[in-house]
Design an enzyme around this catalytic site. Structure first.
Site, PDB file in Angstrom:
ATOM      1  N   CYS A  37     -38.834  53.330 -27.598  1.00  0.00           N
ATOM      2  CA  CYS A  37     -40.409  53.695 -26.877  1.00  0.00           C
ATOM      3  C   CYS A  37     -41.338  52.879 -27.534  1.00  0.00           C
ATOM      4  CB  CYS A  37     -40.157  55.310 -26.470  1.00  0.00           C
ATOM      5  SG  CYS A  37     -40.525  55.415 -28.328  1.00  0.00           S
ATOM      6  N   HIS A 110     -41.923  60.333 -29.637  1.00  0.00           N
ATOM      7  CA  HIS A 110     -41.792  59.760 -27.856  1.00  0.00           C
ATOM      8  C   HIS A 110     -42.868  58.811 -27.901  1.00  0.00           C
ATOM      9  CE1 HIS A 110     -40.271  57.817 -24.650  1.00  0.00           C
ATOM     10  NE2 HIS A 110     -40.635  58.701 -23.677  1.00  0.00           N
TER      11      HIS A 110
END
Length: 156
Positions: A37, A110
């Site tokens: 990510c 994330h």
């Protein structure tokens, strides 16, 4: 899959979204070869004029550290603050970079892009890499659009 930094034509959030959805980016060797990510977020910042390896992370090189480290540094680069820090989820709009805390199942947390304005439902449609989809041979997944739980929202 693009390895290293690439120039991606875009002038708006919608153009960035259209040009990156379904693509895969690995800008660095962190966590082995793979599309993480953080790689996708770093690709964006590179394309708007920041240096490679931005955003900064902390000692664990975890995605959530983009928020914790940069929040305390006032997200400045070269002495200039470029971003407003958003701590209230109700202020999140499409195109904002959103950061989620780590947890037992996903210690790194994330980082993704909001693909809608947050409506208070507890879930947010996000565009991000390594957040579901078909695993790539080198690790991670390409950029997908998924609904993420806002329980671990740190900021944007």
């Amino acid at each position: 899959m693009a390895i290293g930094y690439t120039t991606i034509g875009h002038a708006t959030w919608l153009e960035w979204r259209a040009n990156t959805l379904g693509q895969a980016y690995d800008v660095d060797p962190q966590f082995g070869a793979g599309c993480q990510c953080w790689d996708y977020a770093s690709q964006f910042w590179y394309n708007v004029g920041f240096p490679t390896n931005y955003p900064l992370t902390g000692p664990n090189i975890y995605a959530y550290e983009c928020w914790t480290v940069n929040r305390f540094n006032n997200i400045s680069y070269g002495g200039t603050q470029y971003f407003d820090l958003i701590t209230n989820a109700s202020e999140v709009v499409a195109g904002d970079v959103v950061v989620f805390a780590g947890n037992t199942l996903n210690p790194p947390g994330h980082i993704a892009f909001a693909d809608e304005s947050y409506d208070g439902s507890g879930r947010l449609w996000c565009l991000g890499q390594n957040q579901g989809g078909t695993p790539l041979p080198g690790g991670g997944t390409a950029v997908t659009r998924n609904q993420l739980n806002m329980n671990e929202f740190l900021g944007a």
